[in-house]
Design an enzyme around this catalytic site. Structure first.
Site, PDB file in Angstrom:
ATOM      1  N   HIS A  53      32.075  31.940  43.015  1.00 27.47           N
ATOM      2  CA  HIS A  53      32.359  31.309  41.726  1.00 27.47           C
ATOM      3  C   HIS A  53      32.060  29.812  41.837  1.00 27.47           C
ATOM      4  O   HIS A  53      32.043  29.247  42.933  1.00 27.47           O
ATOM      5  CB  HIS A  53      33.822  31.504  41.346  1.00 27.47           C
ATOM      6  CG  HIS A  53      34.166  32.908  40.960  1.00 27.47           C
ATOM      7  ND1 HIS A  53      35.337  33.219  40.310  1.00 27.47           N
ATOM      8  CD2 HIS A  53      33.503  34.081  41.125  1.00 27.47           C
ATOM      9  CE1 HIS A  53      35.382  34.527  40.086  1.00 27.47           C
ATOM     10  NE2 HIS A  53      34.280  35.070  40.586  1.00 27.47           N
ATOM     11  N   GLU A  55      33.834  27.187  41.236  1.00 24.66           N
ATOM     12  CA  GLU A  55      34.881  26.412  41.897  1.00 24.66           C
ATOM     13  C   GLU A  55      34.827  26.575  43.412  1.00 24.66           C
ATOM     14  O   GLU A  55      34.951  25.603  44.164  1.00 24.66           O
ATOM     15  CB  GLU A  55      36.273  26.857  41.421  1.00 24.66           C
ATOM     16  CG  GLU A  55      36.505  26.737  39.933  1.00 24.66           C
ATOM     17  CD  GLU A  55      36.215  28.040  39.183  1.00 24.66           C
ATOM     18  OE1 GLU A  55      35.139  28.642  39.398  1.00 24.66           O
ATOM     19  OE2 GLU A  55      37.054  28.442  38.371  1.00 24.66           O
ATOM     20  N   CYS A  83      40.032  31.600  37.714  1.00 28.25           N
ATOM     21  CA  CYS A  83      40.652  32.911  37.912  1.00 28.25           C
ATOM     22  C   CYS A  83      41.707  32.792  39.016  1.00 28.25           C
ATOM     23  O   CYS A  83      41.902  31.724  39.604  1.00 28.25           O
ATOM     24  CB  CYS A  83      39.589  33.944  38.296  1.00 28.25           C
ATOM     25  SG  CYS A  83      38.879  33.675  39.947  1.00 28.25           S
ATOM     26  N   CYS A  86      40.224  31.622  42.416  1.00 26.71           N
ATOM     27  CA  CYS A  86      39.901  30.194  42.430  1.00 26.71           C
ATOM     28  C   CYS A  86      41.158  29.333  42.377  1.00 26.71           C
ATOM     29  O   CYS A  86      41.221  28.283  43.014  1.00 26.71           O
ATOM     30  CB  CYS A  86      38.950  29.868  41.283  1.00 26.71           C
ATOM     31  SG  CYS A  86      37.320  30.637  41.489  1.00 26.71           S
TER      32      CYS A  86
END
Length: 162
Positions: A53, A55, A83, A86
């Site tokens: 992701h 992040e 999410c 993260c």
């Protein structure tokens, strides 16, 4: 000194890079003392890595750049609410501040679906969260991507094996 809108605009440009590669357009950057120390954008499809992701990519790059797994004094800017995965990485990295654009009612962990990131006495780390920065632009980028993807999938003929 740059403001949150400036940095979110930079994150939107990173999200556009993800979209160019067929990934969900989410971009992130980490800033310390008004200097970008790391960037990231969604890349799980190309890398075959569900943890890729925006992040996580930015946090990994920042750790390598600073030669430290802790990122004190850092602000993370991301175009979509983090999410659960993260959010955990943000807490473990000891990021001081999170600024995000669009809320994510299906997977958000900063108040939309779950609320893992407000200051909580049970954590040994306090994090400031600023939601909704350039939310309309961030949401429009994501909505446009999914609208185009649905149209592309609708246009593809369905083949049934014999």
């Amino acid at each position: 000194m740059f403001d949150d809108n400036y940095w979110m605009q930079q994150a939107l440009l990173l999200a556009a890079k993800a979209e160019e590669q067929g990934e969900v357009p989410v971009g992130a950057l980490i800033v310390i003392n008004d200097e970008v120390i790391a960037e990231g954008y969604n890349n799980p499809i190309a890398t075959h890595d569900p943890t890729s992701h925006a992040e996580i990519e930015a946090i990994r790059t920042a750790g390598e750049s600073l030669q430290n797994y802790r990122l004190p004094r850092a602000t993370l800017y991301v175009t979509l609410e983090p999410c659960v995965m993260c959010a955990g990485a943000i807490i473990h990295a000891r990021i001081d501040r999170l600024v995000y654009g669009a809320s994510d009612p299906k997977a958000g962990a900063a108040g939309s679906l779950f609320d893992l990131l407000p200051p909580d006495h049970r954590f040994n780390h306090k994090l400031e969260v600023t939601p909704g920065v350039m939310a309309e632009q961030c949401s429009a980028q994501l909505s446009g991507f999914f609208k185009r993807r649905r149209a592309e999938n609708k246009a593809k003929p369905i083949t049934i094996p014999e």
